[in-house]
Enzyme design. Structure first.
Site, PDB file in Angstrom:
ATOM      1  N   ASP A 133      23.216  22.974   5.544  1.00 60.40           N
ATOM      2  CA  ASP A 133      22.653  24.217   5.013  1.00 60.40           C
ATOM      3  C   ASP A 133      21.559  23.889   4.005  1.00 60.40           C
ATOM      4  OD1 ASP A 133      24.399  25.961   6.401  1.00 60.40           O
ATOM      5  OD2 ASP A 133      25.972  25.586   4.912  1.00 60.40           O
ATOM      6  N   ASP A 190      20.820  24.912   0.436  1.00 55.71           N
ATOM      7  CA  ASP A 190      21.480  25.568  -0.700  1.00 55.71           C
ATOM      8  C   ASP A 190      20.459  25.886  -1.783  1.00 55.71           C
ATOM      9  OD1 ASP A 190      24.232  25.418   0.244  1.00 55.71           O
ATOM     10  OD2 ASP A 190      24.031  23.254  -0.016  1.00 55.71           O
TER      11      ASP A 190
END
Length: 226
Positions: free
Chosen positions: A141, A143
């Site tokens: 991901d 972040d």
């Protein structure tokens, strides 16, 4: 005041404390981290953290054989911190992300800057940018941290995140003026939920379910202080 995701560079004594409390299998990697001049990351404090201490951590790169990550948590004294900064600005990590993400992230960063928003990054993207080691995988991901000063900035940031999440694996948190942070997706969903819905707010010392209105009130307070 320290905050989660802050970056800290340690003194020689600080590294001695890290090595003394680290598992044997992590010593070599931590020595390489020290020699590379890379920072540790501030993490949430344990209940027994002594006054004058700060909890820090190191997330080592994924192992080639199984993709697992060794995470080392420790604590040092404030005097062991040579330098501290907030989390890495997103603009400083753009060259480290895969090409497939770069154009979209650069557009997000520009649009945020035009709206007066400064975005930061933590997790695998930040660590790859800071160390040059391989952290990012196909399942990683992105972040991000948004630190709004008022309601207008908060809503603008959430709208930007939602728009770009259609093409980028965006995750991350909204950090309110009092230091508490909420996952941006959870906060956005709470705004669309029934009244009374709570969100998980993470502070440096505790985690609690709170009403979004309680966090929004800190933005109002910040506005009047300004």
């Amino acid at each position: 005041m320290f905050a989660r995701h802050d970056l800290v560079w340690l003194t020689s004594r600080g590294w001695q404390r890290v090595r003394a409390s680290a598992p044997v299998e992590a010593i070599g990697a931590l020595d390489g981290w020290r020699d590379g001049g890379w920072p540790a990351v501030v993490r949430r404090a344990e209940a027994d953290l002594a006054p004058g201490e700060v909890a820090i951590g190191f997330a080592l790169p994924p192992r080639r054989e199984d993709g697992g990550k060794l995470r080392v948590g420790c604590r040092v004294e404030l005097a062991d911190v040579q330098r501290r900064t907030r989390a890495l600005p997103l603009v400083g990590a753009l060259d480290a992300v895969p090409l497939a993400w770069r154009e979209g992230l650069a557009a997000l960063e520009r649009q945020a800057a035009d709206a007066g928003l400064g975005l930061a990054v933590y997790g695998s993207v930040a660590l790859e940018a800071l160390t040059g080691m391989h952290y990012l995988t196909e399942t990683s991901d992105i972040d991000l941290l948004l630190r709004p000063l008022n309601r207008q900035q908060l809503m603008a940031g959430l709208d930007l995140f939602a728009a770009h999440a259609a093409t980028l694996p965006l995750d991350g948190e909204v950090v309110f003026p009092d230091g508490r942070a909420v996952a941006w997706k959870e906060l956005r969903a709470a705004f669309d939920s029934a009244p009374g819905s709570r969100v998980l707010a993470k502070g440096l010392e505790r985690v609690a379910l709170v009403l979004p209105e309680e966090l929004m009130a800190t933005l109002e307070e910040q506005r009047w202080l300004n």
